[in-house]
Design a protein around this motif. Structure first.
Motif, PDB file in Angstrom:
ATOM      1  N   VAL A 109      -3.504  18.703   5.638  1.00  0.00           N
ATOM      2  CA  VAL A 109      -3.065  17.558   4.841  1.00  0.00           C
ATOM      3  C   VAL A 109      -3.505  16.281   5.543  1.00  0.00           C
ATOM      4  O   VAL A 109      -3.222  16.075   6.719  1.00  0.00           O
ATOM      5  N   LEU A 110      -4.200  15.433   4.787  1.00  0.00           N
ATOM      6  CA  LEU A 110      -4.703  14.168   5.322  1.00  0.00           C
ATOM      7  C   LEU A 110      -3.920  13.010   4.714  1.00  0.00           C
ATOM      8  O   LEU A 110      -3.958  12.816   3.499  1.00  0.00           O
ATOM      9  N   PRO A 111      -3.201  12.238   5.532  1.00  0.00           N
ATOM     10  CA  PRO A 111      -2.495  11.067   4.994  1.00  0.00           C
ATOM     11  C   PRO A 111      -3.469   9.904   4.809  1.00  0.00           C
ATOM     12  O   PRO A 111      -4.017   9.383   5.765  1.00  0.00           O
ATOM     13  N   VAL A 112      -3.689   9.510   3.577  1.00  0.00           N
ATOM     14  CA  VAL A 112      -4.651   8.466   3.248  1.00  0.00           C
ATOM     15  C   VAL A 112      -3.886   7.260   2.708  1.00  0.00           C
ATOM     16  O   VAL A 112      -3.040   7.410   1.828  1.00  0.00           O
ATOM     17  N   VAL A 113      -4.193   6.085   3.230  1.00  0.00           N
ATOM     18  CA  VAL A 113      -3.525   4.848   2.802  1.00  0.00           C
ATOM     19  C   VAL A 113      -4.393   4.144   1.766  1.00  0.00           C
ATOM     20  O   VAL A 113      -5.581   3.912   1.987  1.00  0.00           O
ATOM     21  N   VAL A 114      -3.772   3.829   0.623  1.00  0.00           N
ATOM     22  CA  VAL A 114      -4.458   3.158  -0.487  1.00  0.00           C
ATOM     23  C   VAL A 114      -3.582   1.993  -0.945  1.00  0.00           C
ATOM     24  O   VAL A 114      -2.356   2.100  -0.951  1.00  0.00           O
ATOM     25  N   LEU A 115      -4.210   0.897  -1.333  1.00  0.00           N
ATOM     26  CA  LEU A 115      -3.447  -0.247  -1.852  1.00  0.00           C
ATOM     27  C   LEU A 115      -2.734   0.151  -3.141  1.00  0.00           C
ATOM     28  O   LEU A 115      -3.208   1.019  -3.881  1.00  0.00           O
ATOM     29  N   GLN A 116      -1.615  -0.502  -3.426  1.00  0.00           N
ATOM     30  CA  GLN A 116      -0.779  -0.160  -4.580  1.00  0.00           C
ATOM     31  C   GLN A 116      -1.542  -0.155  -5.901  1.00  0.00           C
ATOM     32  O   GLN A 116      -1.346   0.703  -6.726  1.00  0.00           O
ATOM     33  N   ARG A 131       2.705   8.345  -6.662  1.00  0.00           N
ATOM     34  CA  ARG A 131       3.550   7.393  -5.940  1.00  0.00           C
ATOM     35  C   ARG A 131       3.389   7.611  -4.444  1.00  0.00           C
ATOM     36  O   ARG A 131       2.710   8.532  -4.005  1.00  0.00           O
ATOM     37  N   ASN A 132       4.056   6.802  -3.657  1.00  0.00           N
ATOM     38  CA  ASN A 132       4.006   6.904  -2.203  1.00  0.00           C
ATOM     39  C   ASN A 132       4.440   8.299  -1.744  1.00  0.00           C
ATOM     40  O   ASN A 132       5.421   8.851  -2.238  1.00  0.00           O
ATOM     41  N   ALA A 167       0.860  -1.189   0.000  1.00  0.00           N
ATOM     42  CA  ALA A 167       0.000   0.000   0.000  1.00  0.00           C
ATOM     43  C   ALA A 167       0.893   1.233   0.000  1.00  0.00           C
ATOM     44  O   ALA A 167       2.109   1.137   0.183  1.00  0.00           O
ATOM     45  N   MET A 168       0.281   2.387  -0.237  1.00  0.00           N
ATOM     46  CA  MET A 168       1.039   3.641  -0.216  1.00  0.00           C
ATOM     47  C   MET A 168       0.214   4.713   0.479  1.00  0.00           C
ATOM     48  O   MET A 168      -1.011   4.621   0.563  1.00  0.00           O
ATOM     49  N   THR A 169       0.915   5.718   0.969  1.00  0.00           N
ATOM     50  CA  THR A 169       0.270   6.856   1.598  1.00  0.00           C
ATOM     51  C   THR A 169       0.182   7.975   0.586  1.00  0.00           C
ATOM     52  O   THR A 169       1.187   8.351  -0.023  1.00  0.00           O
ATOM     53  N   VAL A 170      -1.020   8.501   0.402  1.00  0.00           N
ATOM     54  CA  VAL A 170      -1.232   9.646  -0.477  1.00  0.00           C
ATOM     55  C   VAL A 170      -1.691  10.796   0.409  1.00  0.00           C
ATOM     56  O   VAL A 170      -2.655  10.658   1.163  1.00  0.00           O
ATOM     57  N   ASN A 171      -0.971  11.895   0.379  1.00  0.00           N
ATOM     58  CA  ASN A 171      -1.331  13.058   1.182  1.00  0.00           C
ATOM     59  C   ASN A 171      -2.331  13.906   0.408  1.00  0.00           C
ATOM     60  O   ASN A 171      -2.036  14.357  -0.697  1.00  0.00           O
ATOM     61  N   VAL A 172      -3.501  14.112   0.993  1.00  0.00           N
ATOM     62  CA  VAL A 172      -4.559  14.885   0.352  1.00  0.00           C
ATOM     63  C   VAL A 172      -4.640  16.238   1.044  1.00  0.00           C
ATOM     64  O   VAL A 172      -4.912  16.310   2.245  1.00  0.00           O
TER      65      VAL A 172
END
Length: 195
Positions: A111-118, A177-178, A99-104
């Motif tokens: 800024v919200l760190p959101v975890v999404v599968l690869q 990307r992460n 998974a990776m963290t996408v900062n929204v």
């Protein structure tokens, strides 16, 4: 000569036995980890199974205590105390590179760190963002309803100025990307500009 070999073998066996004893003593003092999580949960499971007269609240207290012990693990220590199973699974997937963290970045700058599968799609990212915000509000005691339908009709998610306009497209296809940052971009009303 045979006696000397036997003595050396016995001494080696003693040294190995002593090493095994110190190893088990050392691991008893370690914080819980993913490997020994089953031991912690298993102890409480025995408590619950051996006493079927426990109330729901008592069972929940046992589960919370066990979960608190599991969350002392360095891998999971940054999770909140009222963590969900989904959050634990995503954190483990993140640690294993699945998974990776996408900062929204919101309009207010938060800024919200959101975890999404690869292999996640834009729709998966939206669902993860929704889950993150709902859990955040719940933990803060804020019970403000959000119209997600309105949100997605009013805003695009954007990465480096590029709109994430296809919900079925993988976010990697957009070059995300992460640890990359995406933001909300106001949608233009096509009626106003004459299209």
């Amino acid at each position: 000569m045979a006696t000397q070999t036997l003595d050396e073998t016995d001494q080696t066996h003693l040294e190995v036995t002593e090493q095994n004893q110190t190893t088990s003593e050392d691991t008893a003092n370690l914080p819980p980890s993913v490997e020994n999580t089953e031991n912690i949960l298993g102890q409480d499971e025995v408590k619950v199974e051996s006493n079927p007269d426990l109330t729901h609240q008592e069972v929940m207290n046992i589960v919370r205590t066990s979960l608190g012990q599991v969350l002392q693990d360095p891998l999971l220590c940054d999770l909140p105390s009222d963590v969900t199973t989904e959050e634990i699974n995503l954190q483990l997937a993140l640690e294993y590179g699945q998974a990776m963290t996408v900062n929204v970045r919101r309009q207010d700058g938060e800024v919200l760190p959101v975890v999404v599968l690869q292999g996640g799609t834009v729709e998966d990212l939206k669902q993860a963002l929704k889950r993150h915000i709902v859990m955040k509000q719940k933990r803060e005691g804020n019970i403000r309803a959000i119209s997600w339908r309105y949100t997605w009709r009013t805003y695009w998610l954007a990465f480096q100025g590029q709109k994430l306009d296809d919900d079925n497209r993988k976010i990697k296809d957009y070059g995300i990307r992460n640890k990359d940052e995406i933001c909300f971009m106001k949608r233009l009303n096509t009626k106003e500009i004459g299209y």
